[in-house]
Design a protein around this motif. Structure first.
Motif, PDB file in Angstrom:
ATOM      1  N   PHE A 130       0.817  -1.215   0.000  1.00 20.67           N
ATOM      2  CA  PHE A 130       0.000   0.000   0.000  1.00 20.67           C
ATOM      3  C   PHE A 130       0.846   1.259   0.000  1.00 20.67           C
ATOM      4  CE2 PHE A 130      -2.191   2.999   3.108  1.00 20.67           C
ATOM      5  CZ  PHE A 130      -3.062   3.544   2.185  1.00 20.67           C
ATOM      6  N   ASP A 131       0.456   2.220  -0.858  1.00 19.35           N
ATOM      7  CA  ASP A 131       1.117   3.529  -0.869  1.00 19.35           C
ATOM      8  C   ASP A 131       0.144   4.588  -1.382  1.00 19.35           C
ATOM      9  OD1 ASP A 131       3.749   5.119  -0.711  1.00 19.35           O
ATOM     10  OD2 ASP A 131       3.020   5.586  -2.716  1.00 19.35           O
ATOM     11  N   LEU A 132       0.152   5.743  -0.730  1.00 19.70           N
ATOM     12  CA  LEU A 132      -0.683   6.878  -1.130  1.00 19.70           C
ATOM     13  C   LEU A 132       0.165   8.040  -1.609  1.00 19.70           C
ATOM     14  CD1 LEU A 132      -3.337   7.471   1.712  1.00 19.70           C
ATOM     15  CD2 LEU A 132      -3.665   6.255  -0.444  1.00 19.70           C
ATOM     16  N   GLU A 133      -0.371   8.778  -2.572  1.00 18.33           N
ATOM     17  CA  GLU A 133       0.079  10.144  -2.831  1.00 18.33           C
ATOM     18  C   GLU A 133      -1.090  11.017  -2.382  1.00 18.33           C
ATOM     19  OE1 GLU A 133       3.055   9.789  -3.688  1.00 18.33           O
ATOM     20  OE2 GLU A 133       2.969   7.793  -4.574  1.00 18.33           O
ATOM     21  N   HIS A 134      -0.799  12.089  -1.659  1.00 18.51           N
ATOM     22  CA  HIS A 134      -1.904  12.845  -1.077  1.00 18.51           C
ATOM     23  C   HIS A 134      -1.574  14.333  -0.981  1.00 18.51           C
ATOM     24  CE1 HIS A 134       0.674  12.676   2.450  1.00 18.51           C
ATOM     25  NE2 HIS A 134       0.639  11.356   2.408  1.00 18.51           N
ATOM     26  N   TYR A 135      -2.599  15.091  -0.631  1.00 21.58           N
ATOM     27  CA  TYR A 135      -2.450  16.533  -0.440  1.00 21.58           C
ATOM     28  C   TYR A 135      -2.978  16.878   0.939  1.00 21.58           C
ATOM     29  CZ  TYR A 135      -3.826  21.489  -0.707  1.00 21.58           C
ATOM     30  OH  TYR A 135      -4.020  22.816  -0.429  1.00 21.58           O
ATOM     31  N   LYS A 159      -4.165  19.918   7.619  1.00 17.10           N
ATOM     32  CA  LYS A 159      -4.881  18.652   7.819  1.00 17.10           C
ATOM     33  C   LYS A 159      -5.066  18.003   6.448  1.00 17.10           C
ATOM     34  CE  LYS A 159      -9.345  21.034   7.725  1.00 17.10           C
ATOM     35  NZ  LYS A 159     -10.569  21.337   8.507  1.00 17.10           N
ATOM     36  N   PRO A 160      -5.315  16.700   6.401  1.00 16.54           N
ATOM     37  CA  PRO A 160      -5.479  16.025   5.096  1.00 16.54           C
ATOM     38  C   PRO A 160      -6.642  16.603   4.296  1.00 16.54           C
ATOM     39  CG  PRO A 160      -5.072  14.422   6.834  1.00 16.54           C
ATOM     40  CD  PRO A 160      -5.295  15.738   7.523  1.00 16.54           C
ATOM     41  N   THR A 206      -2.472   7.921   8.673  1.00 16.17           N
ATOM     42  CA  THR A 206      -3.066   9.102   9.307  1.00 16.17           C
ATOM     43  C   THR A 206      -3.983   9.829   8.327  1.00 16.17           C
ATOM     44  OG1 THR A 206      -1.185   9.397  10.802  1.00 16.17           O
ATOM     45  CG2 THR A 206      -2.561  11.333  10.384  1.00 16.17           C
ATOM     46  N   VAL A 207      -3.517   9.986   7.082  1.00 18.25           N
ATOM     47  CA  VAL A 207      -4.305  10.689   6.063  1.00 18.25           C
ATOM     48  C   VAL A 207      -5.594   9.941   5.755  1.00 18.25           C
ATOM     49  CG1 VAL A 207      -4.364  11.335   3.608  1.00 18.25           C
ATOM     50  CG2 VAL A 207      -2.360  11.893   5.004  1.00 18.25           C
ATOM     51  N   ILE A 208      -5.490   8.651   5.447  1.00 21.73           N
ATOM     52  CA  ILE A 208      -6.688   7.934   5.014  1.00 21.73           C
ATOM     53  C   ILE A 208      -7.660   7.718   6.171  1.00 21.73           C
ATOM     54  CG2 ILE A 208      -5.845   5.535   5.282  1.00 21.73           C
ATOM     55  CD1 ILE A 208      -7.154   4.995   2.496  1.00 21.73           C
ATOM     56  N   ASP A 209      -7.158   7.490   7.386  1.00 19.81           N
ATOM     57  CA  ASP A 209      -8.053   7.351   8.540  1.00 19.81           C
ATOM     58  C   ASP A 209      -8.796   8.654   8.811  1.00 19.81           C
ATOM     59  OD1 ASP A 209      -7.346   4.719   8.938  1.00 19.81           O
ATOM     60  OD2 ASP A 209      -5.868   5.147  10.500  1.00 19.81           O
ATOM     61  N   TYR A 210      -8.082   9.775   8.708  1.00 21.91           N
ATOM     62  CA  TYR A 210      -8.716  11.083   8.919  1.00 21.91           C
ATOM     63  C   TYR A 210      -9.826  11.308   7.895  1.00 21.91           C
ATOM     64  CZ  TYR A 210      -9.327  16.161   9.118  1.00 21.91           C
ATOM     65  OH  TYR A 210      -9.866  17.423   9.216  1.00 21.91           O
ATOM     66  N   LEU A 211      -9.535  11.008   6.633  1.00 24.49           N
ATOM     67  CA  LEU A 211     -10.525  11.237   5.577  1.00 24.49           C
ATOM     68  C   LEU A 211     -11.700  10.266   5.675  1.00 24.49           C
ATOM     69  CD1 LEU A 211      -8.080  11.990   2.621  1.00 24.49           C
ATOM     70  CD2 LEU A 211      -9.555  13.627   3.822  1.00 24.49           C
ATOM     71  N   PHE A 212     -11.439   9.022   6.075  1.00 24.44           N
ATOM     72  CA  PHE A 212     -12.547   8.090   6.334  1.00 24.44           C
ATOM     73  C   PHE A 212     -13.464   8.656   7.422  1.00 24.44           C
ATOM     74  CE2 PHE A 212     -10.180   3.966   4.937  1.00 24.44           C
ATOM     75  CZ  PHE A 212     -10.699   4.084   3.666  1.00 24.44           C
ATOM     76  N   PHE A 264      -1.844  18.126  -6.695  1.00 27.51           N
ATOM     77  CA  PHE A 264      -3.179  17.779  -6.212  1.00 27.51           C
ATOM     78  C   PHE A 264      -3.894  18.983  -5.600  1.00 27.51           C
ATOM     79  CE2 PHE A 264      -0.951  13.537  -5.848  1.00 27.51           C
ATOM     80  CZ  PHE A 264      -1.445  13.086  -7.065  1.00 27.51           C
ATOM     81  N   CYS A 265      -3.125  19.924  -5.083  1.00 29.85           N
ATOM     82  CA  CYS A 265      -3.712  21.186  -4.631  1.00 29.85           C
ATOM     83  C   CYS A 265      -4.384  21.890  -5.799  1.00 29.85           C
ATOM     84  CB  CYS A 265      -2.636  22.075  -4.010  1.00 29.85           C
ATOM     85  SG  CYS A 265      -3.204  23.737  -3.575  1.00 29.85           S
ATOM     86  N   LYS A 266      -3.710  21.950  -6.951  1.00 32.11           N
ATOM     87  CA  LYS A 266      -4.267  22.593  -8.142  1.00 32.11           C
ATOM     88  C   LYS A 266      -5.505  21.840  -8.633  1.00 32.11           C
ATOM     89  CE  LYS A 266       0.209  24.454  -9.599  1.00 32.11           C
ATOM     90  NZ  LYS A 266       1.356  24.307 -10.535  1.00 32.11           N
ATOM     91  N   VAL A 267      -5.462  20.510  -8.550  1.00 35.97           N
ATOM     92  CA  VAL A 267      -6.616  19.710  -8.969  1.00 35.97           C
ATOM     93  C   VAL A 267      -7.847  20.059  -8.132  1.00 35.97           C
ATOM     94  CG1 VAL A 267      -7.574  17.361  -9.016  1.00 35.97           C
ATOM     95  CG2 VAL A 267      -5.254  17.787  -9.864  1.00 35.97           C
TER      96      VAL A 267
END
Length: 217
Positions: A34-39, A43-44, A108-114, A171-174
């Motif tokens: 598992f690997d994420l790219e995130h913005y 906070k996420p 941390t990112v994916i749990d926060y967003l969930f 991803f910020c621009k997206v």
């Protein structure tokens, strides 16, 4: 949203060299990688690319799944697809481990967003976490980054490296410009997906060659 699936043919893996956890030398068969790219900004904000893979021992292939954001409205569907992927791997493919490299930030990112989006998915209930950075540090006493460990394992990447900062800006621009991805060259999109795919495949390659390298250490 971009949905991408790929299969990489894997030569026969020798359990003589694989990383074992608590006496289990079949981690490479029992895990997802598992690997994420995130913005995130304080906070996420969103997942840019969700990347996961598992080893199909019958086919002798590493099966890779990726979801990449193309505009703001994709942020929630990616989270729902991530939940479905995790539950499918646990319930239908009998996967019990999730392998990362320094994965605390991704979790941390994916749990926060969930939690923020009221998506009921507790990764800890589905998988035992295996962090290859920690496993290497336990074995050698040395803290190391992914790219340096790849060099020690003789893993060579295709294409240029992309910094996390540049990905975050993309991803910020997206998230702010619904048409940004339409203006992005296709070559850049494919480069981002390849970068994430290689992060995931490196996890698998290191876990199957673990003892081969550690013996030489």
């Amino acid at each position: 949203m971009i949905k991408r699936e790929n299969s990489i043919k894997i030569e026969e893996c020798s359990e003589e060299f694989t990383l074992d956890i608590e006496g289990n030398c079949h981690i490479f068969k029992d895990a997802i990688f598992f690997d994420l790219e995130h913005y995130l900004y304080k906070k996420p904000i969103c997942i840019g690319v969700f990347g996961c893979a598992y080893y199909d021992s019958d086919a002798g292939e590493l099966k890779i799944t990726q979801y990449m954001i193309e505009e703001k409205k994709d942020a929630l569907p990616i989270l729902n697809l991530a939940k479905e992927y995790f539950e499918d791997m646990h319930n239908n493919f009998n996967k019990r481990y999730i392998v990362t490299f320094s994965g605390n930030n991704d979790f941390t990112v994916i749990d926060y967003l969930f939690n923020k989006n009221n998506i009921q998915c507790n990764i800890d209930d589905l998988f035992k976490k295996v962090d290859l950075q920690r496993e290497y540090e336990k074995a050698t006493g040395e803290n190391i980054g992914l790219k340096n460990l790849e060099k020690k394992f003789g893993i060579e990447r295709e294409g240029e490296l992309i910094s996390g900062g540049n990905l975050s800006k993309t991803f910020c621009k997206v998230m702010k410009d619904f048409d940004y991805m339409n203006r992005m060259p296709e070559e850049k999109r494919q480069r981002i997906l390849l970068y994430n795919e290689q992060d995931v495949t490196s996890l698998f390659r290191m876990i199957v060659d673990w003892k081969k390298y550690m013996k030489s250490e």
